[in-house]
Design a protein around this motif. Structure first.
Motif, PDB file in Angstrom:
ATOM      1  N   ALA A   1     -57.673  41.012  40.645  1.00 50.47           N
ATOM      2  CA  ALA A   1     -57.790  40.358  39.326  1.00 50.47           C
ATOM      3  C   ALA A   1     -59.046  39.441  39.368  1.00 50.47           C
ATOM      4  CB  ALA A   1     -56.524  39.517  38.993  1.00 50.47           C
ATOM      5  N   HIS A   2     -59.612  39.215  40.403  1.00 47.14           N
ATOM      6  CA  HIS A   2     -60.652  38.638  40.540  1.00 47.14           C
ATOM      7  C   HIS A   2     -62.143  39.373  39.903  1.00 47.14           C
ATOM      8  CE1 HIS A   2     -58.843  35.277  42.610  1.00 47.14           C
ATOM      9  NE2 HIS A   2     -58.829  35.756  43.655  1.00 47.14           N
ATOM     10  N   VAL A   3     -61.874  40.479  39.806  1.00 48.98           N
ATOM     11  CA  VAL A   3     -63.066  41.520  39.435  1.00 48.98           C
ATOM     12  C   VAL A   3     -63.044  41.484  37.827  1.00 48.98           C
ATOM     13  CG1 VAL A   3     -63.989  43.759  39.350  1.00 48.98           C
ATOM     14  CG2 VAL A   3     -62.796  43.183  41.317  1.00 48.98           C
ATOM     15  N   PRO A   4     -63.978  40.695  37.234  1.00 50.26           N
ATOM     16  CA  PRO A   4     -64.093  40.719  35.793  1.00 50.26           C
ATOM     17  C   PRO A   4     -63.658  42.004  35.130  1.00 50.26           C
ATOM     18  CG  PRO A   4     -65.977  39.611  36.814  1.00 50.26           C
ATOM     19  CD  PRO A   4     -65.368  40.568  37.894  1.00 50.26           C
ATOM     20  N   SER A   5     -62.885  41.914  33.899  1.00 50.98           N
ATOM     21  CA  SER A   5     -62.441  42.888  33.414  1.00 50.98           C
ATOM     22  C   SER A   5     -63.725  43.537  32.427  1.00 50.98           C
ATOM     23  CB  SER A   5     -61.274  42.933  32.503  1.00 50.98           C
ATOM     24  OG  SER A   5     -61.576  41.583  31.489  1.00 50.98           O
ATOM     25  N   SER A   6     -64.800  42.968  31.856  1.00 56.56           N
ATOM     26  CA  SER A   6     -65.784  43.094  31.326  1.00 56.56           C
ATOM     27  C   SER A   6     -67.232  42.308  31.670  1.00 56.56           C
ATOM     28  CB  SER A   6     -65.648  43.093  29.767  1.00 56.56           C
ATOM     29  OG  SER A   6     -65.361  41.597  29.426  1.00 56.56           O
ATOM     30  N   GLY A   7     -68.287  42.867  31.221  1.00 57.02           N
ATOM     31  CA  GLY A   7     -69.650  42.237  31.664  1.00 57.02           C
ATOM     32  C   GLY A   7     -69.973  42.399  32.941  1.00 57.02           C
ATOM     33  N   ALA A   8     -71.316  41.814  33.165  1.00 60.34           N
ATOM     34  CA  ALA A   8     -71.818  42.375  34.194  1.00 60.34           C
ATOM     35  C   ALA A   8     -71.570  41.279  35.565  1.00 60.34           C
ATOM     36  CB  ALA A   8     -73.564  42.035  34.335  1.00 60.34           C
ATOM     37  N   ALA A   9     -71.581  42.139  36.586  1.00 60.12           N
ATOM     38  CA  ALA A   9     -71.106  41.383  37.858  1.00 60.12           C
ATOM     39  C   ALA A   9     -71.535  41.965  39.099  1.00 60.12           C
ATOM     40  CB  ALA A   9     -69.605  40.631  37.876  1.00 60.12           C
ATOM     41  N   ILE A  10     -71.545  41.314  40.331  1.00 61.36           N
ATOM     42  CA  ILE A  10     -72.072  42.062  41.358  1.00 61.36           C
ATOM     43  C   ILE A  10     -70.796  41.962  42.424  1.00 61.36           C
ATOM     44  CG2 ILE A  10     -73.352  41.827  43.634  1.00 61.36           C
ATOM     45  CD1 ILE A  10     -75.701  40.596  41.949  1.00 61.36           C
ATOM     46  N   VAL A  11     -70.249  43.000  43.125  1.00 57.68           N
ATOM     47  CA  VAL A  11     -69.294  42.997  43.998  1.00 57.68           C
ATOM     48  C   VAL A  11     -70.315  43.414  45.403  1.00 57.68           C
ATOM     49  CG1 VAL A  11     -67.132  44.342  44.829  1.00 57.68           C
ATOM     50  CG2 VAL A  11     -67.656  44.045  42.357  1.00 57.68           C
ATOM     51  N   ALA A  12     -69.973  42.175  46.200  1.00 58.58           N
ATOM     52  CA  ALA A  12     -70.771  42.158  47.489  1.00 58.58           C
ATOM     53  C   ALA A  12     -69.720  42.465  48.625  1.00 58.58           C
ATOM     54  CB  ALA A  12     -71.444  40.990  47.362  1.00 58.58           C
ATOM     55  N   GLY A  13     -70.010  43.279  49.407  1.00 58.31           N
ATOM     56  CA  GLY A  13     -68.964  43.568  50.308  1.00 58.31           C
ATOM     57  C   GLY A  13     -69.460  43.618  51.830  1.00 58.31           C
ATOM     58  N   ASN A  14     -68.696  43.724  52.890  1.00 56.74           N
ATOM     59  CA  ASN A  14     -69.044  44.202  54.171  1.00 56.74           C
ATOM     60  C   ASN A  14     -69.122  45.665  54.040  1.00 56.74           C
ATOM     61  OD1 ASN A  14     -66.409  44.534  53.803  1.00 56.74           O
ATOM     62  ND2 ASN A  14     -65.569  43.852  55.732  1.00 56.74           N
ATOM     63  N   HIS A  15     -69.685  46.165  55.034  1.00 58.51           N
ATOM     64  CA  HIS A  15     -69.922  47.589  55.244  1.00 58.51           C
ATOM     65  C   HIS A  15     -69.833  48.214  56.679  1.00 58.51           C
ATOM     66  CE1 HIS A  15     -71.172  51.526  54.073  1.00 58.51           C
ATOM     67  NE2 HIS A  15     -72.485  51.458  53.998  1.00 58.51           N
ATOM     68  N   LEU A  16     -68.508  49.009  56.734  1.00 54.58           N
ATOM     69  CA  LEU A  16     -68.057  49.113  58.041  1.00 54.58           C
ATOM     70  C   LEU A  16     -68.170  50.707  58.085  1.00 54.58           C
ATOM     71  CD1 LEU A  16     -64.969  46.835  58.208  1.00 54.58           C
ATOM     72  CD2 LEU A  16     -67.186  46.575  59.537  1.00 54.58           C
ATOM     73  N   SER A  17     -67.927  51.545  57.095  1.00 54.18           N
ATOM     74  CA  SER A  17     -67.826  52.904  57.064  1.00 54.18           C
ATOM     75  C   SER A  17     -68.373  53.625  55.948  1.00 54.18           C
ATOM     76  CB  SER A  17     -66.300  53.094  57.125  1.00 54.18           C
ATOM     77  OG  SER A  17     -65.811  54.557  57.022  1.00 54.18           O
ATOM     78  N   PHE A  18     -68.586  54.987  56.150  1.00 50.65           N
ATOM     79  CA  PHE A  18     -69.155  55.867  55.240  1.00 50.65           C
ATOM     80  C   PHE A  18     -68.037  55.949  54.215  1.00 50.65           C
ATOM     81  CE2 PHE A  18     -69.559  60.131  53.354  1.00 50.65           C
ATOM     82  CZ  PHE A  18     -70.736  59.845  52.719  1.00 50.65           C
ATOM     83  N   SER A  19     -66.686  55.831  54.455  1.00 50.76           N
ATOM     84  CA  SER A  19     -65.794  55.952  53.385  1.00 50.76           C
ATOM     85  C   SER A  19     -65.764  54.870  52.412  1.00 50.76           C
ATOM     86  CB  SER A  19     -64.462  56.369  53.964  1.00 50.76           C
ATOM     87  OG  SER A  19     -64.054  55.189  54.895  1.00 50.76           O
ATOM     88  N   ASP A  20     -66.472  53.675  52.801  1.00 48.43           N
ATOM     89  CA  ASP A  20     -66.336  52.334  51.944  1.00 48.43           C
ATOM     90  C   ASP A  20     -66.932  52.849  50.446  1.00 48.43           C
ATOM     91  OD1 ASP A  20     -65.649  50.856  54.051  1.00 48.43           O
ATOM     92  OD2 ASP A  20     -67.424  49.973  54.594  1.00 48.43           O
TER      93      ASP A  20
END
Length: 241
Positions: free
Chosen positions: A27-46
């Motif tokens: 629910a923290h991901v906005p349902s509309s509008g621009a936003a950046i999702v910044a994550g850790n990167h552990l695997s090709f499958s991410d």
């Protein structure tokens, strides 16, 4: 069209069936509008697991090598990544960072979600490394929130070098959006960019509970590669008994 075919028919259901990821904080991901999702990167499958669980389309900046492979396999891989919403970014040369920023801002200008791995490369040992400031530049220039995301268990499922993932529990955890509007107009100040990036990385760290290394992952990889090469050179010079 092929993006949604992958997400809802071909790849998404298979990923959910195999990994059965537990999703937290969606629910923290906005349902509309621009936003950046910044994550850790552990695997090709991410690249595929996160889009599979999001309700919205997300576009990632991906290394250009995924799009330039030779032969039929290379063309199929490039087609797949393009269809999956990935944008190729050349990470070589002094202008690589600016190219990534331009591409990212283009996605955000359309009111879409942009996926970024601030570490700049996959973690080779499961630890979280220092973030690059490109994510801060884009967040401030576009004036958009940053949603931290932690991928948990994907390193164990598919560590670097492993082509076929093993079955392992996966958790995808989203945190509360980070608002950096207080820094509006300060995207050219190095201290501000570093502070914003560190805040983003701390939020990811709090979600992932990884061990943190205050160095760039690429530098650590290069140093380890040089150490192994030196050990190999020494071994080759040692006379056998």
């Amino acid at each position: 069209m092929f993006y949604y075919l992958l997400k809802y028919v071909l790849l998404g259901p298979l990923l959910r069936l195999v990994f059965r990821p537990r999703i937290e904080g969606l629910a923290h991901v906005p349902s509309s509008g621009a936003a950046i999702v910044a994550g850790n990167h552990l695997s090709f499958s991410d690249h595929f697991l996160m889009p599979a669980v999001l309700k919205r389309r997300i576009t990632f900046l991906a290394k250009a090598e995924y799009f330039t492979g030779p032969g039929l396999k290379g063309r199929l891989t490039a087609f797949f990544f393009h269809s999956a919403g990935q944008i190729p970014v050349d990470r070589s040369g002094k202008d690589a960072g600016q190219a990534a920023i331009r591409e990212g801002l283009g996605v955000l200008s359309k009111g879409e979600l942009l996926g970024i791995y601030p570490e700049g490369t996959r973690s080779h040992d499961g630890r979280l490394y220092k973030g690059k400031v490109g994510v801060a530049v884009m967040a401030l220039k576009a004036g958009v929130p940053v949603v931290p995301c932690a991928m948990i268990g994907t390193f164990e499922a598919q560590p670097p070098g492993r082509k076929i993932p093993r079955i392992h529990p996966v958790v995808i955890r989203f945190g509360e959006p980070l608002d950096f509007s207080r820094y509006e107009g300060m995207e050219n100040e190095k201290a501000v960019l570093r502070a914003v990036t560190d805040e983003i990385m701390y939020a990811i760290l709090s979600l992932s509970e990884q061990e943190y290394v205050d160095r760039y992952a690429a530098d650590v990889k290069a140093a380890e590669a040089e150490r192994k090469a030196e050990e190999k050179r020494r071994a080759s010079r040692t006379p056998s008994r």
